[in-house]
Design a protein around this motif. Structure first.
Motif, PDB file in Angstrom:
ATOM      1  N   ILE A 186     -14.597  45.860   9.583  1.00  0.00           N
ATOM      2  CA  ILE A 186     -13.426  45.178   9.051  1.00  0.00           C
ATOM      3  C   ILE A 186     -12.168  45.938   9.439  1.00  0.00           C
ATOM      4  O   ILE A 186     -12.036  47.136   9.177  1.00  0.00           O
ATOM      5  CB  ILE A 186     -13.478  45.072   7.505  1.00  0.00           C
ATOM      6  N   GLY A 187     -11.243  45.244  10.069  1.00  0.00           N
ATOM      7  CA  GLY A 187      -9.936  45.806  10.366  1.00  0.00           C
ATOM      8  C   GLY A 187      -8.918  45.272   9.384  1.00  0.00           C
ATOM      9  O   GLY A 187      -8.906  44.071   9.084  1.00  0.00           O
ATOM     10  N   GLY A 188      -8.065  46.142   8.892  1.00  0.00           N
ATOM     11  CA  GLY A 188      -7.010  45.728   7.990  1.00  0.00           C
ATOM     12  C   GLY A 188      -5.700  45.574   8.750  1.00  0.00           C
ATOM     13  O   GLY A 188      -5.097  46.554   9.181  1.00  0.00           O
ATOM     14  N   VAL A 216     -11.548  49.332   4.444  1.00  0.00           N
ATOM     15  CA  VAL A 216     -11.554  48.828   5.817  1.00  0.00           C
ATOM     16  C   VAL A 216     -11.995  49.939   6.762  1.00  0.00           C
ATOM     17  O   VAL A 216     -11.940  51.126   6.421  1.00  0.00           O
ATOM     18  CB  VAL A 216     -10.165  48.284   6.242  1.00  0.00           C
ATOM     19  N   ASP A 217     -12.437  49.556   7.942  1.00  0.00           N
ATOM     20  CA  ASP A 217     -12.910  50.522   8.930  1.00  0.00           C
ATOM     21  C   ASP A 217     -11.800  51.026   9.834  1.00  0.00           C
ATOM     22  O   ASP A 217     -11.871  52.134  10.356  1.00  0.00           O
ATOM     23  CB  ASP A 217     -14.012  49.882   9.787  1.00  0.00           C
ATOM     24  N   PHE A 218     -10.784  50.190  10.059  1.00  0.00           N
ATOM     25  CA  PHE A 218      -9.654  50.589  10.885  1.00  0.00           C
ATOM     26  C   PHE A 218      -8.452  49.736  10.499  1.00  0.00           C
ATOM     27  O   PHE A 218      -8.575  48.749   9.765  1.00  0.00           O
ATOM     28  CB  PHE A 218      -9.969  50.453  12.384  1.00  0.00           C
ATOM     29  N   PHE A 219      -7.283  50.155  10.979  1.00  0.00           N
ATOM     30  CA  PHE A 219      -6.041  49.443  10.682  1.00  0.00           C
ATOM     31  C   PHE A 219      -5.402  48.930  11.957  1.00  0.00           C
ATOM     32  O   PHE A 219      -5.491  49.560  13.013  1.00  0.00           O
ATOM     33  CB  PHE A 219      -5.043  50.371   9.979  1.00  0.00           C
ATOM     34  N   VAL A 220      -4.726  47.784  11.830  1.00  0.00           N
ATOM     35  CA  VAL A 220      -3.882  47.259  12.894  1.00  0.00           C
ATOM     36  C   VAL A 220      -2.495  47.036  12.302  1.00  0.00           C
ATOM     37  O   VAL A 220      -2.336  46.279  11.340  1.00  0.00           O
ATOM     38  CB  VAL A 220      -4.428  45.945  13.475  1.00  0.00           C
ATOM     39  N   VAL A 221      -1.520  47.719  12.848  1.00  0.00           N
ATOM     40  CA  VAL A 221      -0.140  47.606  12.378  1.00  0.00           C
ATOM     41  C   VAL A 221       0.517  46.441  13.118  1.00  0.00           C
ATOM     42  O   VAL A 221       0.629  46.460  14.345  1.00  0.00           O
ATOM     43  CB  VAL A 221       0.633  48.914  12.623  1.00  0.00           C
TER      44      VAL A 221
END
Length: 390
Positions: A186-188, A216-221
């Motif tokens: 899951i990406g946030g 979440v597993d990773f983030f996207v800004v």
């Protein structure tokens, strides 16, 4: 078969069709035997396509971009369809309705969509609660399957349990993600509320980062959506530096940092793209997502009068494929292999995904292609990408 269903769904307004079809899939997935049958039918069903990126193992390289499951409502269903990862959001601290409807439009002649959703979402508190429930269910299933009574987390594996105070003092909770190489990642995807002025945007990104971090597993800004006034100005180097370095500081204060990626627009100039790569390398960003939707309306087959009647919004789908690949190739060349990139934009088929990978992407992401190709898209792409003879 999906072509017939698509014709029926396209009789409905685009946003209505989206929720109708996903709620129908959710009802089907609520029946255990039927969900398992759907997973066999639609899922990738392969173990030879796992990819490592950003310190994570993705079960396959086909993800679903942000905006499809804005509120983390359909994770079980998207897991059933075999996606390697899903970006939830864009999430903002406060709930917001987004722009007035209609705000999602199809261009069937072009295999495209235009959207001006405006970061409509249920807000951070509600979405965090859904993600926590998802993680708890996932952990319970894993425990039943393994017979392990205690939940294993990324932090447990790292042996960093003694750093809990540092995590709490930073405002980010101790990591509690379960471990399973075959699970849906899951990406946030995080953004700012429309009412937040750009000079204070960093506070919204920090708030979302801190609350979502355990789930979440990773983030996207996301600073590249064209549908929040002024948001794209945050792609300029100084504004980006301020937001990303603050997030990196929060990330360094926790036992298990999450990868942080930046999603960029396809409309940036070559100089701006170079600035993005140079900044990402300077601050040790984990990766990029290339690209978001475009504000361009060039070379569309849909009549200009119909396009003008739709009005403002981001264009996605086949018309953006070539430009997104061009941007991806530029970024990959500039980074010289030092920066993993998720390739997104106009991916409908296996060859489309292969084009992104050949241009320098580590992973791929679909959205509009899912609407036009249907629930077999992950399986079909993965079959094309599978090693020869398998």
């Amino acid at each position: 078969m999906y072509s017939l269903l698509r014709r029926l769904l396209f009789l409905l307004p685009a946003e209505t069709a989206h929720y109708f079809s996903m709620n129908l899939l959710r009802a089907a997935c609520g029946i255990g035997p039927l969900r398992r049958m759907l997973a066999r039918l639609f899922g990738a069903g392969r173990s030879d396509l796992a990819r490592n990126a950003f310190g994570l193992t993705f079960r396959n390289p086909v993800g679903l971009g942000a905006g499809f499951d804005k509120n983390a409502r359909y994770l079980r269903e998207l897991d059933t369809l075999g996606f390697g990862f899903v970006e939830i959001g864009t999430v903002t601290p406060k709930p917001q309705e987004g722009n007035p409807k209609p705000r999602l439009f199809r261009l069937p002649k072009d295999g495209a969509l235009i959207n001006r959703m405006g970061f409509n979402n249920d807000g951070l508190e509600v979405i965090v609660a859904r993600l926590k429930a998802w993680r708890d269910r996932e952990a319970a299933i894993g425990n039943r399957q393994s017979g392990i009574g205690n939940r294993q987390s990324l932090s447990d594996r790292s042996g960093s349990a003694g750093n809990t105070n540092a995590a709490q003092s930073s405002g980010v909770e101790h990591s509690r993600l379960p471990i399973a190489d075959s699970r849906l990642l899951i990406g946030g995807n995080i953004g700012k509320n429309k009412a937040t002025p750009n000079e204070d945007a960093w506070t919204d990104y920090e708030t979302c980062f801190s609350a979502l971090h355990p789930y979440v597993d990773f983030f996207v800004v996301n600073v590249s959506s064209p549908n929040t006034p002024g948001l794209r100005a945050l792609q300029e180097r100084d504004a980006l530096h301020g937001i990303l370095t603050r997030l990196q500081a929060l990330n360094r204060a926790v036992p298990v940092p999450r990868p942080i990626l930046l999603k960029i627009a396809p409309d940036l100039t070559a100089t701006q793209l170079d600035d993005v790569v140079d900044l990402a390398l300077e601050i040790n960003l984990d990766g990029l997502v290339a690209t978001n939707t475009t504000i361009s309306r060039e070379a569309l087959q849909t009549g200009s009068a119909a396009v003008e009647a739709i009005g403002a919004g981001g264009l996605s789908g086949r018309p953006v494929r070539e430009r997104s690949t061009e941007v991806l190739r530029h970024l990959a060349t500039r980074a010289g292999g030092r920066l993993p990139i998720i390739g997104s934009g106009g991916i409908f088929t296996g060859p489309d995904a292969q084009e992104k990978l050949a241009a320098g992407a580590t992973l791929t992401e679909v959205w509009t292609g899912f609407i036009y190709e249907g629930p077999l898209i992950v399986r079909n792409i993965c079959r094309h990408l599978a090693p020869a003879g398998k």
